[in-house]
Design an enzyme around this catalytic site. Structure first.
Site, PDB file in Angstrom:
ATOM      1  CG  MET A  79       3.562   8.334  -6.378  1.00 36.04           C
ATOM      2  SD  MET A  79       2.861   8.984  -6.355  1.00 36.04           S
ATOM      3  CE  MET A  79       1.414   9.082  -4.969  1.00 36.04           C
ATOM      4  N   GLY A  80       8.483   7.399  -3.533  1.00 37.89           N
ATOM      5  CA  GLY A  80       9.010   7.848  -2.391  1.00 37.89           C
ATOM      6  C   GLY A  80       7.727   6.989  -0.925  1.00 37.89           C
TER       7      GLY A  80
ATOM      8  CG  HIS B 207       5.524   1.206   3.441  1.00 35.61           C
ATOM      9  ND1 HIS B 207       5.466  -0.094   2.428  1.00 35.61           N
ATOM     10  CD2 HIS B 207       4.108   2.418   2.650  1.00 35.61           C
ATOM     11  CE1 HIS B 207       4.424   0.607   1.688  1.00 35.61           C
ATOM     12  NE2 HIS B 207       3.866   1.912   1.922  1.00 35.61           N
TER      13      HIS B 207
ATOM     14  N   GLY C 188       6.217  -2.218   2.156  1.00 35.68           N
ATOM     15  CA  GLY C 188       5.497  -3.065   1.603  1.00 35.68           C
ATOM     16  C   GLY C 188       6.541  -2.780   0.143  1.00 35.68           C
ATOM     17  CG  HIS C 189       7.540   0.863  -1.422  1.00 37.20           C
ATOM     18  ND1 HIS C 189       7.133   1.729  -0.013  1.00 37.20           N
ATOM     19  CD2 HIS C 189       6.019   1.315  -2.139  1.00 37.20           C
ATOM     20  CE1 HIS C 189       6.139   3.018  -0.347  1.00 37.20           C
ATOM     21  NE2 HIS C 189       6.003   2.596  -2.015  1.00 37.20           N
TER      22      HIS C 189
ATOM     23  N   GLY D  86       2.355  -3.421  -6.024  1.00 37.46           N
ATOM     24  CA  GLY D  86       1.428  -4.018  -4.544  1.00 37.46           C
ATOM     25  C   GLY D  86       0.230  -4.720  -4.891  1.00 37.46           C
TER      26      GLY D  86
ATOM     27  CG  ASP E 294      -2.281   0.651  -4.334  1.00 38.81           C
ATOM     28  OD1 ASP E 294      -2.441   1.692  -3.514  1.00 38.81           O
ATOM     29  OD2 ASP E 294      -1.020   0.786  -4.055  1.00 38.81           O
TER      30      ASP E 294
ATOM     31  CD  GLN F  43      -0.981   2.450  -8.831  1.00 31.06           C
ATOM     32  OE1 GLN F  43      -1.196   3.538  -8.479  1.00 31.06           O
ATOM     33  NE2 GLN F  43      -0.034   1.275  -8.196  1.00 31.06           N
TER      34      GLN F  43
ATOM     35  NE  ARG G 201      -2.681  10.224   0.081  1.00 33.95           N
ATOM     36  CZ  ARG G 201      -2.684   9.603  -0.774  1.00 33.95           C
ATOM     37  NH1 ARG G 201      -2.293   8.447  -1.464  1.00 33.95           N
ATOM     38  NH2 ARG G 201      -2.638  10.543  -1.937  1.00 33.95           N
TER      39      ARG G 201
END
Length: 338
Positions: free
Chosen positions: A34-35, A38, A40-41, A170, A173, A176, A210
């Protein structure tokens, strides 16, 4: 200067691009985001580049996974910074001789992703949704009733549009990932789901888009979640298997930290509430009374950092000025012992 990426806003051109890769027998890995990227992405995109011929990154803030009172409008949107980070990663991948690179970015509008009806975040809202139960109704799903419906729906759409060979998520989550794996299995989607490890700050806080909301005061307290889970992990490592034995130290440390904050003056404290500390089956996410040594378990937790009280002049209160609640999640996988 021309973009090093193919930027797709619509479905048809992206499908044409993907069809060409299929004809050329080139594998494609998808990194859904979702943009507000960081490390992690980036670690997921890096893994995808080493395991595929090409990588597609999606950047789309999906409204259906936000509840009606959640922070959709305030969610950070950092397109230029994101593109710069992906360019830098591609340069690194070229230097290191990775198998593939990031070739395309899918950044659709909401009208493209939800072409028939405006997306609804109402629990009983109209629309075409994918619902995975009972996994999607517990833990995070109990606190955020439409969240996994939204996640499953948007991932189904992304998989249908892009048709990746592999998709990367990741571990932070973790619920998820269990929901997405179940969806892929039950709908015979033919996508290999890969899970990358949680990336952390030096003090253990899990990286999250966040975290920019926290500010200095709440940021100093936020690592209590990872610290508490580590204490539970230590109990398991010492041979404890019963729920009470594994979790007691984690719960006690949470209670102690919350009490310490309550005793501070409002201008100094960062209060938080524990949503849950879970010890769950790794396949169903249902709570267990005792860890099955052959399966292991998932330790997970969520806390809600409360709005900053009596912000001081010049204080860094985070994005949004410290006015909103910040929900933090984390988890640890307890590996089987036999």
């Amino acid at each position: 200067m021309a973009s090093p990426f193919k930027i797709f806003r619509d479905v048809a051109p992206l499908r044409s691009y993907r069809h060409a890769q299929l004809l050329a027998n080139r594998t494609v890995g998808l990194v859904p985001t979702m943009g507000a990227l960081h490390d992690g992405h980036l670690s997921l995109a890096r893994q995808a580049a080493y395991e595929n011929d090409e990588v597609v990154v999606s950047i789309y803030v999906n409204p259906t996974q936000f509840g009606v009172n959640e922070d959709l409008d305030a969610y950070p949107r950092t397109w230029d910074t994101d593109i710069g980070m992906l360019k830098a990663l591609n340069a690194e991948l070229r230097k290191d001789g990775a198998r593939g690179q990031i070739k395309a970015i899918f950044a659709p509008t909401t009208k493209v992703m939800y072409p028939t009806l405006p997306p609804s975040s109402e629990i009983a809202g109209d629309g075409s949704f994918v619902v995975i139960t009972p996994i999607g109704n517990i833990l995070e799903g109990a606190s955020r009733p439409v969240f996994f419906r939204g996640v499953a729906t948007v991932c189904m759409k992304l998989f249908n549009v892009i048709r990746p060979d592999t998709a990367y998520f990741g571990q932070k989550d973790v619920q998820q990932t269990v929901v997405i794996k179940r969806m892929v299995k039950d709908f015979h989607l033919g996508v290999d789901i890969r899970i990358g490890p949680t990336r952390r700050e030096q003090d253990g806080l899990a990286m999250s888009s966040r975290n920019v909301y926290l500010g200095t005061r709440r940021r100093a307290v936020a690592p209590i979640l990872s610290q508490a889970l580590r204490k539970a992990e230590e109990q398991y490592a010492q041979g404890k298997k019963l729920r009470a034995d594994v979790l007691w130290h984690a719960n006690e440390s949470m209670d102690r930290k919350a009490g310490e904050q309550d005793e501070l003056p409002p201008a100094q404290r960062a209060r938080f509430f524990v949503d849950y500390i879970s010890l769950a089956d790794p396949e169903t996410m249902e709570e267990v009374d005792e860890v099955d040594e052959a399966k292991g378990a998932i330790l997970s937790g969520a806390i809600k950092m409360q709005p900053v009280e009596e912000p001081q002049e010049g204080e860094d209160c985070g994005l949004g000025g410290g006015q909103g609640t910040v929900r933090l999640i984390d988890n640890i996988i307890l590996s089987p012992t036999r």
